[in-house]
Design an enzyme around this catalytic site. Structure first.
Site, PDB file in Angstrom:
ATOM      1  N   GLY A   1       5.189  -0.787   2.792  1.00 32.42           N
ATOM      2  CA  GLY A   1       4.243   0.270   2.158  1.00 32.42           C
ATOM      3  C   GLY A   1       4.977   1.524   2.257  1.00 32.42           C
ATOM      4  O   GLY A   1       6.381   1.864   3.256  1.00 32.42           O
TER       5      GLY A   1
ATOM      6  N   HIS B   1       0.998  -1.027   0.102  1.00 35.42           N
ATOM      7  CA  HIS B   1      -0.248  -0.224   0.332  1.00 35.42           C
ATOM      8  C   HIS B   1       1.228   1.292  -0.212  1.00 35.42           C
ATOM      9  O   HIS B   1       1.369   1.133   0.309  1.00 35.42           O
ATOM     10  CB  HIS B   1      -0.506  -0.066   1.070  1.00 35.42           C
ATOM     11  N   ASP B   2      -0.019   2.507  -0.273  1.00 38.13           N
ATOM     12  CA  ASP B   2       0.647   3.643  -0.614  1.00 38.13           C
ATOM     13  C   ASP B   2       1.996   3.861  -1.145  1.00 38.13           C
ATOM     14  O   ASP B   2       2.838   5.075  -1.417  1.00 38.13           O
ATOM     15  CB  ASP B   2       0.924   4.378   1.252  1.00 38.13           C
TER      16      ASP B   2
END
Length: 264
Positions: free
Chosen positions: A141, A123-124
């Site tokens: 992440g 994520h991200d």
């Protein structure tokens, strides 16, 4: 969808936007918030879900799972996105997650990237253009991977780490701190071991710039003062745009320390 070739066994949920000339193979599953650009090819058994957009001319191979929710215990089901650029090549068993509200809400991959078999992009993460992630490498992440980076097979990148443009990470390497542009990192606990000279030459970087980068690296390794002070000083002493990339990277915002020459 009338201009796309969709296998009868594939499931394309209502609301999905499928570009002209796409080919969706057997047993694929495309969620309702997915957008595929023109001329994308999905081999068999591909899953694309979430609020995911994939650029034109991309190819995704069997058993990839793209756009699933983050592996983050703080995630509470908020609407977040995944954006993948044009001409991506995503090989078998790759997983790429959407963003989180706390990380800006989007995972982003640039154009012309190659994610080899078994890679994971968390994520991200933000990945630039022309990045190669070799088999079974993993990005935690919030990592930032700039243009033209190569991540070796079975390597791992710690959350919030930045890897500067043109750097190369050796196979089976754990990267726990930021890597300067054009850096060469290797060893099980990543060590900044020089410059990615092969990559620079392949991209046609001139001899004068390579000489300037060599001198800058020596200053970073052996000069006086802190790492940031040495970087600022070498920027003042060089007019090379490539050295300027390193200076800007070192003096920019970061949540991690830096890998420095000879230290993991």
């Amino acid at each position: 969808m009338t201009a796309a070739g969709i296998h009868p066994s594939a499931i394309v949920e209502a609301g999905a936007q499928i570009g002209a000339g796409c080919t969706i193979g057997p047993f694929c599953h495309i969620g309702p918030d997915v957008t595929l650009g023109d001329e994308c090819t999905l081999k068999s058994h591909v899953v694309i879900t979430g609020q995911t957009s994939i650029g034109a001319g991309s190819t995704i191979y069997s058993f990839a799972c793209i756009g699933e929710v983050p592996q983050d215990l703080k995630f509470q089901g908020e609407k977040t996105r995944l954006e993948i650029g044009a001409r991506a090549r995503i090989r078998e068993n790759v997983t790429v997650n959407t963003g989180t509200a706390g990380g800006g809400g989007v995972t982003r991959i640039g154009d012309d990237c190659l994610l080899m078999a078994g890679c994971h992009v968390a994520h991200d993460v933000r990945i630039g253009d022309r990045v190669i992630v070799v088999n079974n490498a993993a990005l935690a992440g919030h990592c930032v991977i700039e243009d033209d980076v190569i991540l070796g097979g079975l390597s791992g990148v710690h959350q919030f780490v930045r890897i500067g443009r043109g750097a190369i990470i050796g196979a089976v390497t754990m990267v726990t701190n930021d890597v300067i542009p054009y850096g060469l990192v290797q060893a099980p606990r990543g060590v900044l071991d020089g410059l990615n000279l092969v990559g620079l030459k392949r991209r046609g970087v001139g001899r004068a710039d390579i000489t300037a980068l060599r001198a800058a690296f020596q200053m970073l390794a052996q000069g006086e003062g802190t790492f940031q002070e040495r970087a600022r000083r070498m920027g003042a002493e060089s007019d090379s745009a490539y050295v300027a990339h390193i200076v800007d990277f070192v003096t920019g915002d970061s949540d991690r320390s830096f890998l420095t020459p000879g230290q993991g």
